[in-house]
Design a protein around this motif. Structure first.
Motif, short mmCIF file in Angstrom:
data_model
loop_
_atom_site.label_atom_id
_atom_site.label_comp_id
_atom_site.label_asym_id
_atom_site.label_seq_id
_atom_site.Cartn_x
_atom_site.Cartn_y
_atom_site.Cartn_z
N VAL A 167 -9.32 -24.93 35.30
CA VAL A 167 -9.00 -26.51 35.12
C VAL A 167 -7.21 -26.00 33.98
O VAL A 167 -7.59 -26.39 33.34
CB VAL A 167 -9.67 -27.29 35.13
CG1 VAL A 167 -9.35 -28.19 34.95
CG2 VAL A 167 -11.17 -27.33 36.00
N ASP A 183 -5.66 -30.07 33.38
CA ASP A 183 -4.98 -31.20 33.15
C ASP A 183 -3.80 -31.71 33.25
O ASP A 183 -3.10 -31.31 32.63
CB ASP A 183 -6.04 -31.52 32.13
CG ASP A 183 -7.48 -30.90 32.14
OD1 ASP A 183 -7.87 -30.37 32.95
OD2 ASP A 183 -7.85 -31.86 30.78
N CYS A 221 -9.82 -34.75 35.26
CA CYS A 221 -9.86 -32.75 35.46
C CYS A 221 -11.37 -33.10 36.16
O CYS A 221 -12.04 -33.83 36.06
CB CYS A 221 -9.30 -32.35 34.90
SG CYS A 221 -10.63 -32.38 33.12
N ASN A 261 -7.96 -29.67 40.13
CA ASN A 261 -8.64 -28.77 39.95
C ASN A 261 -7.78 -27.72 40.33
O ASN A 261 -7.83 -27.82 41.28
CB ASN A 261 -9.78 -28.63 40.07
CG ASN A 261 -10.71 -27.59 40.13
OD1 ASN A 261 -11.57 -26.96 40.81
ND2 ASN A 261 -10.58 -26.83 38.68
#
Length: 472
Positions: free
Chosen positions: A59, A61, A299, A322
């Motif tokens: 992930v 962001d 996210c 993601n």
């Protein structure tokens, strides 16, 4: 196939549109079920609406505050064409925010909750530190044109489409080149709240971006970079967003872009999941009351751990960030080599990476895969399936187009012929394949079916005569 294979040499830009369009077409068949995410964990995405829960993939962001140093971003009431009213009573605003937060999300379209006028919102200059700068900055311009006609109406249609999300950090964009490359929609930052002192600001490139993108036929949505820690702040953010959007025909959603990091103001005022859902609901319900489609961006980690995703996704569209490592600041574009990220909740837009492979951008831009598009509609009409050829004739071994003469229109007024399906059965009522029918002389029934956007179905029949070959 990854896009970077096409980006070496002079043919890069000329093949871009063909590549993206071809990938989307291919993606309309079932997405593959097996892949390995960046942590080496299997994930299996089953469809574009609800996919089974799986381990988190990498992930990344959008953690830099999207602010800048150009005071020209501070719009005035005159710029927005609105009238002022008295909003000095903080208690009144708090009550309004509470009412909106608790409103039924399914029954507020065109309610038009009262807005706090922009001059009461204490808009400040768009400022940021040097290490946050990813692109140029420029005074906003308003050339008075490039607006979509308000007379054009759109209806949502499920399909895969590529898009980008942009702010002032992309600088000047050649939107025509982006459109030609296969970009169908753009989520454009209109404004935000500072990650430090919480002041509101307007992205100085908002007007330029939305006018230029719409002028070349790119459909536009809008997002607000939120740092709301309570429903009143979310109400303020929505009020500013609506007033910025009202000059334009926004077809894609208006998104509540809530982001967190250890040094952001939201980290200092942690909230439980249900409170965060109320904060998001305040923004979303306000914009929805003005006819915009609300959406929540976050996210994957925040969607699971900051919000309560099941109830949130039941009320609003979800735009999830993601990333697989392959698409994070690379020249790669997601082309269905892997399944979509697995979640326990539905999401309708996926921010899958940051790439420098899109013509029209001087550097990197966030890339998104949308699971829907807004098709221009014709005049309102009733749901319709018509088969004009009730008898179709051919000879042994000679296929014909069984959709010739089929007319289909959805209740939204969209040509729905591509969504018509048909089944073939023999004289005994047994289903057969189309190849079988052409290879066996006889009479067959062709049953056409169309399903409307609300689930209503319509069926029509025709007869297919397969004659012996000439001279037999």
């Amino acid at each position: 196939m990854r896009l970077k294979r096409f980006l070496n040499g002079k043919m890069a830009k000329s093949v871009m549109a063909v590549t993206l369009a071809g990938v989307i077409t291919a993606a309309c068949v079932a997405v593959g079920s097996d892949s390995i995410n960046s942590n080496g964990t299997d994930i299996n995405a089953q469809n574009i609406q609800t996919v089974t829960a799986g381990a988190d993939s990498y992930v990344a962001d959008e953690t830099s505050q999207m602010t800048g140093s150009d005071a020209k971003g501070a719009f005035t009431t005159e710029d927005l064409g609105i009238s002022a009213s008295d909003y000095t009573d903080d208690e009144q605003i708090a009550k309004a925010a509470d009412t909106i937060a608790n409103a039924d999300a399914q029954n507020i379209v065109n309610t038009q909750f009262e807005l706090i006028p922009v001059e009461k919102l204490a808009i400040t200059a768009d400022t940021s530190s040097e290490n946050e700068v990813m692109g140029g900055r420029k005074e906003y311009i308003d050339n008075g044109g490039a607006k979509q006609s308000a007379a054009v109406k759109f209806a949502e249609t499920p399909m895969y489409v590529y898009g980008v999300d942009v702010s002032k950090w992309q600088g000047d964009i050649n939107w025509a080149a982006a459109k030609a490359s296969g970009i169908s929609f753009a989520m454009i930052k209109c404004a935000g709240r500072s990650t430090g002192d919480g002041s509101l600001y307007i992205d100085p490139y908002f007007v330029q971006n939305i006018q230029a993108a719409q002028s070349v036929g790119i459909q536009c949505g809008v997002y607000f970079f939120s740092q709301a820690t309570n429903i009143v702040e979310a109400y303020e953010e929505a009020c500013l967003t609506v007033q910025l959007c009202q000059q334009y025909n926004i077809t894609y959603p208006v998104a509540f872009d809530w982001e967190s990091a250890s040094d952001y103001r939201v980290a200092l005022v942690p909230q439980n999941q249900l409170t965060m859902n109320m904060i998001a609901a305040t923004f979303c319900n306000t914009v929805a009351s003005y006819g915009y489609t609300p959406m929540v961006y976050a996210c994957k980690n925040d969607l699971y751990n900051t919000f309560e995703p099941a109830s949130l996704s039941a009320s609003y569209k979800i735009w999830m960030a993601n990333y697989y490592n392959d698409y994070y600041y690379t020249s790669n574009i997601y082309m269905f080599e892997r399944p979509l990220p697995a979640t326990s909740f539905p999401y309708q837009m996926w921010q899958f990476g940051v790439t420098n492979a899109i013509p029209g951008f001087n550097g990197y831009v966030d890339m998104d895969l949308g699971f829907f598009y807004y098709m221009p509609t014709v005049a309102a009409t009733s749901f319709q399936l018509t088969v004009t050829q009730k008898e179709i004739s051919t000879t042994f071994g000679s296929p014909v187009n069984l959709l010739d003469g089929v007319i289909a229109v959805s209740s939204a007024g969209i040509d729905a012929t591509p969504f018509v399906t048909y089944l073939i059965s023999d004289v005994n009522g047994q289903l057969v394949t189309e190849d079988y029918a052409y290879a066996n002389v006889g009479i067959y029934a062709v049953t056409y079916t169309l399903t409307d956007v609300d689930g209503t179905t319509a069926s029509e029949q025709a007869l297919l005569y397969v004659y012996p070959p000439t001279g037999a």
